[in-house]
Design an enzyme around this catalytic site. Structure first.
Site, mmCIF file in Angstrom:
data_model
loop_
_atom_site.group_PDB
_atom_site.id
_atom_site.type_symbol
_atom_site.label_atom_id
_atom_site.label_comp_id
_atom_site.label_asym_id
_atom_site.label_seq_id
_atom_site.Cartn_x
_atom_site.Cartn_y
_atom_site.Cartn_z
ATOM 1 N N GLU A 62 0.798 -1.226 0.000
ATOM 2 C CA GLU A 62 0.000 0.000 0.000
ATOM 3 C C GLU A 62 0.834 1.282 0.000
ATOM 4 O O GLU A 62 0.434 2.295 -0.598
ATOM 5 C CB GLU A 62 -0.960 -0.004 1.196
ATOM 6 C CG GLU A 62 -2.186 -0.879 1.017
ATOM 7 C CD GLU A 62 -1.941 -2.355 1.255
ATOM 8 O OE1 GLU A 62 -2.841 -3.173 0.990
ATOM 9 O OE2 GLU A 62 -0.819 -2.703 1.700
ATOM 10 N N HIS B 157 -11.328 -5.655 8.648
ATOM 11 C CA HIS B 157 -11.891 -5.457 7.316
ATOM 12 C C HIS B 157 -13.249 -4.751 7.373
ATOM 13 O O HIS B 157 -13.973 -4.751 6.383
ATOM 14 C CB HIS B 157 -12.073 -6.800 6.589
ATOM 15 C CG HIS B 157 -10.810 -7.414 6.093
ATOM 16 N ND1 HIS B 157 -9.885 -7.975 6.929
ATOM 17 C CD2 HIS B 157 -10.314 -7.551 4.831
ATOM 18 C CE1 HIS B 157 -8.876 -8.452 6.213
ATOM 19 N NE2 HIS B 157 -9.106 -8.201 4.945
#
Length: 671
Positions: A406, A476
């Site tokens: 990321e 998540h």
């Protein structure tokens, strides 16, 4: 002239001229700081002058450079004007960045000095973006990213090197190995015998060069730069040198004893190169004295200019946070923004993931600078959420699947945006923003401000909020908008329907500031509607009344809009008329429409799926109470998720996040 030394005499003379300029800058700063003539933070690069001075003849202002806070030598050699450089370090309005970046954050696109970061190692992912932009445009420009040996321990450098190797980017990772990572010698922080092996492990070339020998270094770098220009991919250069000064401040290094310092000074490239020029008859003492005098005069003039320049004042405080200063939220300010015109054209039934793909596809048709990057977005699978299905086959290299990295993704997007690309980066789940927070908040968000608007970052980041479905668990499922909203420089949108997902995303892509679009997984596939076909944009900062009401205003966004609409239906059965406002854009925030609605109803509840404590609801409720205190029938309140990570258990998650029943119950409390 003869090149009996292995270098043209004129080139060696030019290298020394740059060394002399760098040395005079160093001396001028240290003298000014020691005498109290001025004050700013300084990280001396004494001893490392030979590296950028030897590179300077090999590159132009068209080539890009990224450096670190100990990078003033890189900036001088790259061509940053000294008057603007000193004025910037002194915090003056005539600085290259209007005094807003200061010594650790110099940006000068005119010279190709694109970014200076004060975060160790963070420049490497951004350099990849600069290099990618040039690769995609088909130029032969190279990007050089400078960092110290200490940065080799940083994950961002590893991520960047891996991505550069995979994509064969025209970037040079310039590790100026001065043998000390801040205050720690190399043997105390790594067992590696060299750093070139890091590149070799990632599949590209690593080269060790003597950064204190200008002839050897120039010749080594000439071959490397030519290779990178020719499209042969990245190179990692370990430029061996020694830092003669302290980590910060003035004077000589405290980490070298008297004997070590004496030996180091013998190898110091400034006096050593001067001596070489004399010994080989390339320059006379008079010629060298003239070069040194010119450098000294240039620095003296620059210091005088900086000191005479006006200190950057309060009038600049809120300028350059965004392209439009009205975006900055300020107490008591109600900005009126026009709503999008009613759409009367052709529509097509789409789910949210299809509307997102439509927005991406249209944007790429409209502007060749738009491209997408993220994990698994290629064919097949076309993205984890299928938003890119079939797009790589259509758009080729403009759909760029990345490693699982990321920091590398966001840094690359930031760097390419600095030179006019319009990247759209996918960071899958909103929880993952923590992995790349530095690149988003310290670099993309702050770059316009730190550069005094000499650069900006027109990039978009998409991410999914997984909460509400159940079974995804704590890592998540979180809705992270409050974290992002607390970072000046970002714009944040949160659509509640496929139409808004398309319209907001297209506006984000063509905005001049970094934008974040958070999409709820609750809506990705489940909700379908008629979505406008073609170029459809919803202006940022414009909320929408989804249901008219007279008794209470429900202010919400994302998948909670659906919950509030159903709660309003339940409340209507009890004679309570609820108006529902979909914020759509969380920043800029449409306080005008919020306050206008609450002025009418006299009551307000802000509802969101994110944790209630320190959430956006607290900010909006506080503002309503301040602005409309005398007009309210009850204090404005907020309702968010319980203060706990989102649970894996569906029963717990349902209870901890606002739902139809709990929203209706909170509204009743206001009465």
């Amino acid at each position: 002239m003869s090149n009996d030394l292995g270098i043209e005499h004129g080139t060696l003379r030019e290298i020394y001229r740059q060394m002399s300029r760098i040395h005079e800058v160093d001396k001028g700063i240290q003298a000014g700081l020691s005498s109290g003539k001025f004050m700013f933070t300084y990280w001396p690069m004494t001893g490392q002058e030979g590296i950028p001075a030897s590179i300077a003849p090999l590159i132009t202002s068209e080539d890009h450079m990224v450096t670190i806070y100990r990078g003033i030598h890189d900036q001088v050699a790259k061509g940053v004007p000294l008057k603007g450089l000193f004025a910037e370090a002194l915090g003056r309005i005539d600085g290259v960045n209007k005094g807003k970046g200061g010594s650790p954050h110099i940006s000068d696109p005119s010279s190709g000095s694109m970014l200076t970061t004060a975060i160790v190692g963070a420049g490497a992912p951004i350099a990849n973006g600069l290099a990618l932009a040039e690769k995609m445009r088909g130029t032969d420009k190279v990007t050089i990213v400078n960092f110290g040996d200490g940065a080799t321990s940083i994950g961002a450098v590893h991520e960047a090197m891996n991505l550069a190797g995979v994509w064969k980017l025209p970037v040079i990772f310039m590790c100026q190995n001065n043998l000390i990572g801040e205050y720690t010698p190399i043997p105390d922080y790594t067992a590696s015998e060299n750093f070139t092996a890091r590149a070799e492990a990632l599949g590209f070339r690593g080269v060790r060069l003597n950064g204190n020998d200008p002839i050897a270094f120039y010749n080594g770098m000439k071959e490397i730069i030519d290779s990178v220009r020719a499209g042969n991919g990245p190179v990692f250069v370990e430029a061996m040198t020694l830092r003669l000064g302290p980590h910060a401040g003035v004077g000589w290094s405290h980490l070298l004893d008297k004997e070590e310092l004496a030996v180091a000074k013998e190898k110091w490239p400034v006096p050593a190169t001067r001596k070489l020029l004399l010994e080989h008859g390339i320059c006379s003492e008079e010629e060298l004295a003239e070069i040194d005098a010119a450098a000294k005069a240039e620095v003296a003039e620059a210091i005088a200019f900086g000191l005479e320049s006006e200190v950057s004042g309060e009038d600049e405080m809120l300028l350059d946070v965004y392209g439009d200063p009205d975006v900055v939220p300020q107490r008591g300010q109600r900005v009126k923004r026009a709503a999008e015109p009613e759409f009367t054209g052709e529509t097509k039934t789409m789910a949210m993931f299809e509307a997102v793909q439509d927005a991406l596809d249209l944007s790429m048709q409209i502007d060749e600078n738009v491209y997408c990057l993220g994990e698994d977005i290629g064919d097949d699978p076309g993205g984890v959420f299928k938003c890119f299905k079939g797009m790589q086959s259509k758009w080729g290299e403009r759909i760029r699947p990345t490693p699982i990295a990321e920091q590398a993704i966001i840094g690359c997007a930031t760097g390419s945006a600095l030179v006019g690309m319009r990247p759209v980066a996918e960071i899958m789940f909103a929880d993952f923003v923590g992995v790349c927070m530095d690149q988003i908040t310290n670099h993309a968000a702050k770059q316009r401000y730190m550069s005094g608007a000499t650069t900006n970052v027109p990039m978009t980041v998409r991410m999914i909020a997984g909460g509400g479905i159940g079974g995804f668990g704590a890592q998540h499922s979180q809705s992270t908008e409050a974290t992002l909203l607390h970072q000046p420089g970002l714009k944040v949108v949160y659509p509640s329907t496929p139409t808004e997902a398309k319209g907001l995303l297209m506006s984000c892509i063509f905005d001049e500031d970094p934008c974040i679009q958070i999409e709820s997984m609750m809506l990705t596939y489940a909700l379908k509607e008629e979505v406008p076909v073609g170029d459809y944009r919803i202006p940022l900062g414009v909320a929408k009344v989804k249901r008219e009401g007279t008794d209470v205003t429900l202010i919400t966004y994302g998948w909670q809009v659906m919950q509030c609409m159903m709660a309003a239906e339940e409340l209507a059965k009890e004679g309570i008329s609820a108006e529902v406002i979909d914020l759509r854009t969380l920043l800029p925030l449409d306080y005008d429409r919020i306050l206008s609605s609450v002025e009418k109803t006299g009551r307000a509840l802000v509802v969101h799926a994110a944790v209630e404590f320190c959430g956006l609801g607290s900010e909006i409720a506080a503002t309503i109470n301040e602005e409309l205190f005398g007009k309210l029938k009850a204090p404005a309140s907020r309702f968010g998720a319980a203060y706990a990570p989102i649970a894996y258990s569906k029963i717990i998650e349902t209870a901890q996040v606002p739902n139809v029943g709990s929203i209706a119950a909170r509204v009743r409390e206001l009465f």
